[in-house]
Design an enzyme around this catalytic site. Structure first.
Site, PDB file in Angstrom:
ATOM      1  N   HIS A 144       0.825  -1.205   0.000  1.00 19.65           N
ATOM      2  CA  HIS A 144       0.000   0.000   0.000  1.00 19.65           C
ATOM      3  C   HIS A 144       0.868   1.267   0.000  1.00 19.65           C
ATOM      4  O   HIS A 144       0.640   2.193  -0.791  1.00 19.65           O
ATOM      5  CB  HIS A 144      -0.918  -0.041   1.226  1.00 19.65           C
ATOM      6  N   GLU A 145       1.865   1.301   0.864  1.00 23.05           N
ATOM      7  CA  GLU A 145       2.703   2.506   0.973  1.00 23.05           C
ATOM      8  C   GLU A 145       3.555   2.709  -0.276  1.00 23.05           C
ATOM      9  O   GLU A 145       3.713   3.832  -0.757  1.00 23.05           O
ATOM     10  CB  GLU A 145       3.588   2.442   2.227  1.00 23.05           C
ATOM     11  N   HIS A 148       1.490   4.271  -2.969  1.00 20.63           N
ATOM     12  CA  HIS A 148       1.361   5.734  -2.873  1.00 20.63           C
ATOM     13  C   HIS A 148       2.541   6.417  -3.569  1.00 20.63           C
ATOM     14  O   HIS A 148       2.369   7.422  -4.258  1.00 20.63           O
ATOM     15  CB  HIS A 148       1.359   6.178  -1.406  1.00 20.63           C
ATOM     16  N   GLU A 207      -6.392   6.675  -1.420  1.00 18.01           N
ATOM     17  CA  GLU A 207      -6.375   5.494  -0.554  1.00 18.01           C
ATOM     18  C   GLU A 207      -6.820   4.241  -1.314  1.00 18.01           C
ATOM     19  O   GLU A 207      -6.180   3.198  -1.242  1.00 18.01           O
ATOM     20  CB  GLU A 207      -7.275   5.715   0.663  1.00 18.01           C
TER      21      GLU A 207
END
Ligand SMILES: [Zn+2]
Length: 278
Positions: A144-145, A148, A207
């Protein structure tokens, strides 16, 4: 002003500035194909991230031995390699070359947080380890990070914040002449607002995009993306506990329920196509 019209105004401001100064560069997000406007020079953001990261890591207490530390590096290396291979094989060589990955396990037990700055500078707080539980759980957060960063969400968020604060000033000029302000916003964009008194929340759109891409990244690296459902359920449980919302990992947008539903219905079937395990 209603949030809808405020949002519209933000969009118009961004569009006008980009057009007027001809500094806009249209960038296509890998995997989702979404076209985005990065108003700030990405190399300058990467440079700023490197400085912020180095100075934070000089003073923040860290865990540098043990199984959690080893696991973080294993998961980080596996996912970043898979991501780089994917980018190189899909026409994103230039984007792939932007990353110089680093992983630190920061000893902050009271905050369940993790982030990846532009250029691939990653921090996990020890407070998130009871929720990740194991390497697969770490891979959910890591994917997820990293998503981003790969999707350049930092640039989009910072562009928007700066455009709102500075109106007509060209953003590239603002970066140089308003360095202190830019750095403060930058810190806020990575959830370091606890230290500097500002939190710039992730948007719902970013997100969900990071969730979708993150599942694919973890699957490419050999981690079962189905683990994400139980991870987010644990996260939701913790969010309902006594811990203030602004201190929990990520913002309240989208809700955990919405995020889990999107993962189960939309993102998992897609991510499983990249997963070769059982
Ligand atoms: Zn996020």
């Amino acid at each position: 002003m209603s949030s809808a019209s405020k949002y519209k105004l933000q969009e118009i401001t961004l569009f006008a500035i980009g057009l007027f100064f001809f500094i806009s560069s249209c960038h296509k997000v890998p995997i989702t194909g979404r076209k985005q406007l990065n108003l700030l020079p990405e190399d300058e953001l990467i440079d700023m991230a490197r400085h912020q990261y180095d100075s934070l890591m000089q003073v923040w207490p860290q865990v540098k031995t043990g199984s959690d530390y080893a696991d973080l590096h294993t998961v980080g290396r596996k996912i970043s390699r898979a991501v780089e291979t994917y980018l190189k094989n899909n026409g994103y060589e230039k984007l792939s070359a932007e990353f110089s990955w680093e992983y630190h396990l920061v000893k902050i037990d009271t905050i369940a947080n993790a982030w990846c700055m532009p250029g691939g500078k990653i921090a996990f707080y020890t407070g998130i380890l009871p929720i990740t539980k194991n390497k697969s759980g770490m891979a959910v957060v890591m994917g997820h990070e990293i998503a981003h960063a790969v999707a350049r969400h930092g640039n989009e968020r910072l562009s928007q914040a700066l455009a709102l604060q500075m109106g007509g000033i060209a953003l590239s000029v603002a970066l140089q002449t308003r360095a202190a302000e830019t750095q403060r916003l930058f810190m806020g964009a990575y959830g370091l607002g606890v230290q500097v008194g500002l939190v710039l929340p992730f948007s719902r759109k970013h997100e969900l995009e990071a969730d979708r891409m993150g599942l694919i990244f973890m699957a490419m690296a050999g981690y079962d993306p189905r683990i994400a459902v139980s991870f987010w359920k644990r996260m939701a449980k913790m969010g309902k506990g006594g811990i203030p919302k602004e201190l929990t990992f990520l913002s309240t947008h989208p809700s955990y329920e919405e995020r889990i539903a999107a993962i189960e219905n939309d993102y998992l079937p897609e991510a499983l196509k990249y997963y070769s395990g059982k």
